[in-house]
Motif scaffolding. Sequence first.
Motif, PDB file in Angstrom:
ATOM      1  N   LEU A   8       0.819  -1.208   0.000  1.00  0.00           N
ATOM      2  CA  LEU A   8       0.000   0.000   0.000  1.00  0.00           C
ATOM      3  C   LEU A   8       0.854   1.261   0.000  1.00  0.00           C
ATOM      4  CD1 LEU A   8      -2.670  -1.070   2.636  1.00  0.00           C
ATOM      5  CD2 LEU A   8      -2.858  -1.114   0.141  1.00  0.00           C
ATOM      6  N   THR A   9       0.392   2.241  -0.767  1.00  0.00           N
ATOM      7  CA  THR A   9       1.024   3.558  -0.802  1.00  0.00           C
ATOM      8  C   THR A   9       0.298   4.473   0.185  1.00  0.00           C
ATOM      9  OG1 THR A   9      -0.445   4.419  -2.513  1.00  0.00           O
ATOM     10  CG2 THR A   9       1.567   3.264  -3.256  1.00  0.00           C
ATOM     11  N   THR A  10       0.839   5.643   0.407  1.00  0.00           N
ATOM     12  CA  THR A  10       0.209   6.617   1.300  1.00  0.00           C
ATOM     13  C   THR A  10      -1.187   6.981   0.807  1.00  0.00           C
ATOM     14  OG1 THR A  10       2.369   7.509   1.900  1.00  0.00           O
ATOM     15  CG2 THR A  10       0.455   8.903   2.342  1.00  0.00           C
ATOM     16  N   ILE A  11      -1.350   7.213  -0.485  1.00  0.00           N
ATOM     17  CA  ILE A  11      -2.674   7.533  -1.058  1.00  0.00           C
ATOM     18  C   ILE A  11      -3.652   6.398  -0.790  1.00  0.00           C
ATOM     19  CG2 ILE A  11      -3.939   7.853  -3.225  1.00  0.00           C
ATOM     20  CD1 ILE A  11      -2.516  10.341  -2.568  1.00  0.00           C
ATOM     21  N   GLU A  12      -3.186   5.171  -0.918  1.00  0.00           N
ATOM     22  CA  GLU A  12      -4.077   4.023  -0.726  1.00  0.00           C
ATOM     23  C   GLU A  12      -4.480   3.846   0.735  1.00  0.00           C
ATOM     24  OE1 GLU A  12      -2.950   1.233  -4.470  1.00  0.00           O
ATOM     25  OE2 GLU A  12      -1.474   1.351  -2.837  1.00  0.00           O
ATOM     26  N   LEU A  17      -7.975   2.485  -2.815  1.00  0.00           N
ATOM     27  CA  LEU A  17      -7.079   1.432  -3.301  1.00  0.00           C
ATOM     28  C   LEU A  17      -7.151   1.394  -4.816  1.00  0.00           C
ATOM     29  CD1 LEU A  17      -5.275  -1.069  -2.749  1.00  0.00           C
ATOM     30  CD2 LEU A  17      -7.377  -2.415  -2.777  1.00  0.00           C
ATOM     31  N   VAL A  18      -6.005   1.482  -5.464  1.00  0.00           N
ATOM     32  CA  VAL A  18      -5.937   1.378  -6.921  1.00  0.00           C
ATOM     33  C   VAL A  18      -5.659  -0.090  -7.248  1.00  0.00           C
ATOM     34  CG1 VAL A  18      -4.743   2.119  -9.008  1.00  0.00           C
ATOM     35  CG2 VAL A  18      -5.070   3.737  -7.119  1.00  0.00           C
ATOM     36  N   LEU A  19      -6.552  -0.687  -8.042  1.00  0.00           N
ATOM     37  CA  LEU A  19      -6.404  -2.097  -8.398  1.00  0.00           C
ATOM     38  C   LEU A  19      -5.496  -2.248  -9.608  1.00  0.00           C
ATOM     39  CD1 LEU A  19     -10.104  -3.280  -8.064  1.00  0.00           C
ATOM     40  CD2 LEU A  19      -8.288  -3.359  -6.371  1.00  0.00           C
ATOM     41  N   PRO A  20      -4.652  -3.257  -9.589  1.00  0.00           N
ATOM     42  CA  PRO A  20      -3.803  -3.517 -10.759  1.00  0.00           C
ATOM     43  C   PRO A  20      -4.664  -3.885 -11.972  1.00  0.00           C
ATOM     44  CG  PRO A  20      -3.033  -4.750  -8.845  1.00  0.00           C
ATOM     45  CD  PRO A  20      -4.361  -4.172  -8.486  1.00  0.00           C
ATOM     46  N   ARG A  21      -4.241  -3.468 -13.133  1.00  0.00           N
ATOM     47  CA  ARG A  21      -4.999  -3.752 -14.365  1.00  0.00           C
ATOM     48  C   ARG A  21      -5.166  -5.245 -14.607  1.00  0.00           C
ATOM     49  NH1 ARG A  21      -2.295   1.084 -17.600  1.00  0.00           N
ATOM     50  NH2 ARG A  21      -3.832   2.635 -17.006  1.00  0.00           N
ATOM     51  N   SER A  76      -9.817  -0.047  10.561  1.00  0.00           N
ATOM     52  CA  SER A  76     -10.077  -1.188  11.447  1.00  0.00           C
ATOM     53  C   SER A  76      -8.862  -2.105  11.553  1.00  0.00           C
ATOM     54  CB  SER A  76     -11.301  -1.971  10.976  1.00  0.00           C
ATOM     55  OG  SER A  76     -11.017  -2.716   9.809  1.00  0.00           O
ATOM     56  N   LYS A  77      -8.079  -2.181  10.486  1.00  0.00           N
ATOM     57  CA  LYS A  77      -6.882  -3.025  10.472  1.00  0.00           C
ATOM     58  C   LYS A  77      -5.621  -2.259  10.846  1.00  0.00           C
ATOM     59  CE  LYS A  77      -9.052  -6.667   9.074  1.00  0.00           C
ATOM     60  NZ  LYS A  77      -9.204  -7.817   9.952  1.00  0.00           N
ATOM     61  N   LYS A  78      -5.760  -0.931  11.041  1.00  0.00           N
ATOM     62  CA  LYS A  78      -4.630  -0.063  11.375  1.00  0.00           C
ATOM     63  C   LYS A  78      -3.510  -0.206  10.352  1.00  0.00           C
ATOM     64  CE  LYS A  78      -5.874   0.085  16.147  1.00  0.00           C
ATOM     65  NZ  LYS A  78      -5.957  -0.690  17.329  1.00  0.00           N
ATOM     66  N   LEU A  79      -3.890  -0.159   9.089  1.00  0.00           N
ATOM     67  CA  LEU A  79      -2.917  -0.320   8.011  1.00  0.00           C
ATOM     68  C   LEU A  79      -2.089   0.943   7.832  1.00  0.00           C
ATOM     69  CD1 LEU A  79      -5.108  -2.189   5.369  1.00  0.00           C
ATOM     70  CD2 LEU A  79      -3.488  -3.146   7.016  1.00  0.00           C
ATOM     71  N   ARG A  80      -0.860   0.736   7.393  1.00  0.00           N
ATOM     72  CA  ARG A  80       0.064   1.830   7.120  1.00  0.00           C
ATOM     73  C   ARG A  80       0.679   1.636   5.750  1.00  0.00           C
ATOM     74  NH1 ARG A  80       4.366   1.331  11.615  1.00  0.00           N
ATOM     75  NH2 ARG A  80       4.210  -0.779  10.898  1.00  0.00           N
ATOM     76  N   SER A  81       1.248   2.702   5.244  1.00  0.00           N
ATOM     77  CA  SER A  81       1.969   2.628   3.982  1.00  0.00           C
ATOM     78  C   SER A  81       3.044   1.552   4.093  1.00  0.00           C
ATOM     79  CB  SER A  81       2.594   3.992   3.685  1.00  0.00           C
ATOM     80  OG  SER A  81       3.320   3.956   2.491  1.00  0.00           O
ATOM     81  N   GLY A  82       3.116   0.686   3.075  1.00  0.00           N
ATOM     82  CA  GLY A  82       4.086  -0.402   3.074  1.00  0.00           C
ATOM     83  C   GLY A  82       3.491  -1.741   3.496  1.00  0.00           C
ATOM     84  N   ASP A  83       2.341  -1.709   4.202  1.00  0.00           N
ATOM     85  CA  ASP A  83       1.652  -2.960   4.503  1.00  0.00           C
ATOM     86  C   ASP A  83       1.188  -3.576   3.189  1.00  0.00           C
ATOM     87  OD1 ASP A  83       2.033  -2.629   7.226  1.00  0.00           O
ATOM     88  OD2 ASP A  83       0.000  -1.923   7.617  1.00  0.00           O
ATOM     89  N   LYS A 104      -0.795  -8.326   5.369  1.00  0.00           N
ATOM     90  CA  LYS A 104       0.498  -8.661   5.958  1.00  0.00           C
ATOM     91  C   LYS A 104       1.183  -7.336   6.317  1.00  0.00           C
ATOM     92  CE  LYS A 104       4.797 -11.095   5.353  1.00  0.00           C
ATOM     93  NZ  LYS A 104       5.756 -11.673   4.452  1.00  0.00           N
ATOM     94  N   ARG A 105       1.609  -7.233   7.538  1.00  0.00           N
ATOM     95  CA  ARG A 105       2.276  -6.007   8.010  1.00  0.00           C
ATOM     96  C   ARG A 105       3.671  -5.879   7.400  1.00  0.00           C
ATOM     97  NH1 ARG A 105      -1.910  -3.418   9.869  1.00  0.00           N
ATOM     98  NH2 ARG A 105      -3.103  -4.713  11.278  1.00  0.00           N
ATOM     99  N   ARG A 106       4.046  -4.645   7.135  1.00  0.00           N
ATOM    100  CA  ARG A 106       5.403  -4.416   6.635  1.00  0.00           C
ATOM    101  C   ARG A 106       6.400  -4.705   7.737  1.00  0.00           C
ATOM    102  NH1 ARG A 106       5.684   2.181   6.671  1.00  0.00           N
ATOM    103  NH2 ARG A 106       5.677   2.349   8.918  1.00  0.00           N
ATOM    104  N   ASN A 107       7.574  -5.050   7.345  1.00  0.00           N
ATOM    105  CA  ASN A 107       8.647  -5.295   8.313  1.00  0.00           C
ATOM    106  C   ASN A 107       9.381  -3.989   8.552  1.00  0.00           C
ATOM    107  OD1 ASN A 107       8.047  -8.017   8.374  1.00  0.00           O
ATOM    108  ND2 ASN A 107       9.405  -8.461   6.673  1.00  0.00           N
ATOM    109  N   ASP A 108       9.364  -3.522   9.784  1.00  0.00           N
ATOM    110  CA  ASP A 108      10.059  -2.252  10.108  1.00  0.00           C
ATOM    111  C   ASP A 108      11.508  -2.500  10.426  1.00  0.00           C
ATOM    112  OD1 ASP A 108       7.986  -0.467   9.690  1.00  0.00           O
ATOM    113  OD2 ASP A 108       7.164  -0.838  11.691  1.00  0.00           O
TER     114      ASP A 108
END
Length: 108
Positions: A8-12, A17-21, A76-83, A104-108
């Motif tokens: 996920l990007t910051t915008i997403e 959410l932008v879906l892949p073509r 609700s999932k507390k998602l962040r950029s990079g997840d 899946k959470r990003r690895n910090d």
Amino acid sequence: MQLFVKALTTIEVERRLVLPRESLPALPRFEGSHEHGITLQVKDDAGNLRNFRCKKGYGGGDKLVIETDWILFVKSKKLRSGDVVAFYKDDDRVSGTLYRIGVKRRND
């Protein structure tokens, strides 16, 4: 069947959410009364059913975005950029098509 995996990007995380073509052929067709958008019932990894509104992106073309209910899901999932999110499509002769989303959470 896995449709896509996406970091996920910051915008997403903040808007949509932008879906892949590549996922377009696996989605219901955008025609008739659904020309401008469709509702995808998506089950998350906790078993909650989400009603994501999928529509053509700004500027037309074949860019698809999910906005409705997306931000509620992100919060609700507390998602962040990079997840990472993964979308799946399961076809069942009895219950029909089911979409699932995993996180899946990003690895910090």
